[in-house]
Design a protein around this motif. Structure first.
Motif, PDB file in Angstrom:
ATOM      1  N   SER A   1      -5.492  -1.600  -2.297  1.00 34.96           N
ATOM      2  CA  SER A   1      -5.903  -0.702  -3.354  1.00 34.96           C
ATOM      3  C   SER A   1      -4.947   0.166  -3.998  1.00 34.96           C
ATOM      4  N   ARG A   2      -5.149   0.490  -5.258  1.00 36.60           N
ATOM      5  CA  ARG A   2      -4.159   1.389  -5.860  1.00 36.60           C
ATOM      6  C   ARG A   2      -4.232   2.693  -5.158  1.00 36.60           C
ATOM      7  N   ALA A   3      -5.191   3.382  -4.781  1.00 36.62           N
ATOM      8  CA  ALA A   3      -5.188   4.537  -3.728  1.00 36.62           C
ATOM      9  C   ALA A   3      -4.337   4.764  -2.656  1.00 36.62           C
ATOM     10  N   ASP A   4      -4.350   3.429  -2.061  1.00 35.84           N
ATOM     11  CA  ASP A   4      -3.611   3.260  -0.625  1.00 35.84           C
ATOM     12  C   ASP A   4      -2.080   2.855  -1.016  1.00 35.84           C
ATOM     13  N   PHE A   5      -1.793   2.505  -1.967  1.00 32.09           N
ATOM     14  CA  PHE A   5      -0.812   1.972  -2.561  1.00 32.09           C
ATOM     15  C   PHE A   5       0.213   3.439  -3.111  1.00 32.09           C
ATOM     16  N   ASP A   6      -0.672   4.299  -3.816  1.00 31.57           N
ATOM     17  CA  ASP A   6       0.022   5.434  -4.087  1.00 31.57           C
ATOM     18  C   ASP A   6       0.033   6.535  -3.129  1.00 31.57           C
ATOM     19  N   ALA A   7      -0.740   6.422  -2.052  1.00 32.40           N
ATOM     20  CA  ALA A   7      -0.643   7.195  -0.788  1.00 32.40           C
ATOM     21  C   ALA A   7       0.859   6.853  -0.208  1.00 32.40           C
ATOM     22  N   GLY A   8       0.864   5.336   0.305  1.00 29.92           N
ATOM     23  CA  GLY A   8       1.908   4.924   0.855  1.00 29.92           C
ATOM     24  C   GLY A   8       3.302   5.281  -0.057  1.00 29.92           C
ATOM     25  N   LEU A   9       3.172   5.177  -1.486  1.00 27.63           N
ATOM     26  CA  LEU A   9       4.440   5.558  -2.011  1.00 27.63           C
ATOM     27  C   LEU A   9       4.849   7.046  -1.864  1.00 27.63           C
ATOM     28  N   ARG A  10       3.899   7.964  -1.619  1.00 24.27           N
ATOM     29  CA  ARG A  10       4.104   9.639  -1.481  1.00 24.27           C
ATOM     30  C   ARG A  10       4.756   9.621  -0.173  1.00 24.27           C
TER      31      ARG A  10
END
Length: 247
Positions: A19-28
């Protein structure tokens, strides 16, 4: 190939099922790790430089008649050897080995930079350091958030860096011009300011290709090394421009 026109690639394009949320959390988390390593390396360098400058050992880096001694050259060139080892051997090295080399590099840089405390006042070093930190932070934030493609700028800056190194060597060996030294320092600040934004965007974009793989740890270390070099070089060029001499 990285989607340079949009430094925030969609999760679906690079990581199916994420998911986009999981991707963004991993990126941060990934970017935070890069910055933590980079800032810890800068801190280690600063502490080592300050402590070593207060010992009699720092004087052994110079010959009695001027110029660097054998020990001085060894300390100056050792960090370069470590960088080459990390850059060309990263694919064969484990993440732990790269971490160890990163800390060794930061410590050796501290020994090498200890001489700035003999040349510049502590007050001016601190002022330039905090000015560099503020500028670096703003430029890195721009590189992280901008949707502008900085890859073309990066190519131009790398070419400029090669020219800058050539100019520095010519001035050191032949011209010995104070005016040229100031021009080189000003250009150096601009080049590493641009590289800070470019490297930040590049490091961010790489995450889409390594997320969830064992390569993440290595990319974090090498990304931190790139930003560390941008920070240190920008600091040194600013110090040459605005540092107050002890003499």
């Amino acid at each position: 190939m990285a989607n340079w026109s949009d430094p925030r690639p969609s999760a679906a394009a690079y990581a199916p099922g994420v998911s986009r949320a999981d991707f963004d959390a991993g990126l941060r988390s990934y970017m935070l790790s890069v910055y933590n390593y980079m800032m810890s390396g800068v801190l280690l360098t600063g502490v080592v430089a300050l402590l070593f400058s207060q010992t009699g050992w720092v004087q052994l880096m110079f010959n009695p008649n001027g110029g660097a001694s054998g020990l001085g050259w060894l300390i100056t060139l050792s960090p370069l050897a470590v960088v080459f080892a990390m850059s060309f051997g990263q694919s064969r090295m484990s993440t732990g080995t790269l971490q160890l080399l990163f800390w060794i590099y930061a410590g050796l840089m501290g020994l090498s930079l200890s001489t700035i405390f003999l040349v510049y006042t502590s007050t001016s070093i601190a002022q330039v350091f905090f000015a560099t930190a503020a500028g670096f932070g703003a430029l890195s934030l721009y590189g992280y958030t901008t949707k502008r493609d900085l890859s073309g700028l990066g190519t131009f800056l790398i070419m400029g860096l090669v020219g800058l190194i050539v100019a520095m060597l010519l001035n050191l060996l032949f011209f010995r011009s104070g005016e040229m030294n100031l021009v080189i320092s000003a250009i150096g600040v601009l080049i590493f300011a641009g590289l800070t934004a470019y490297d930040t965007q590049k490091i961010k974009s790489i995450y889409a290709h390594v997320a969830g793989t064992e390569m993440v740890g290595k990319v974090v270390i090498m990304g931190a090394l790139n930003l560390y070099l941008d920070f240190i070089n920008m600091f040194l060029f600013l110090l040459r421009l605005f540092g107050s001499s002890r003499n």
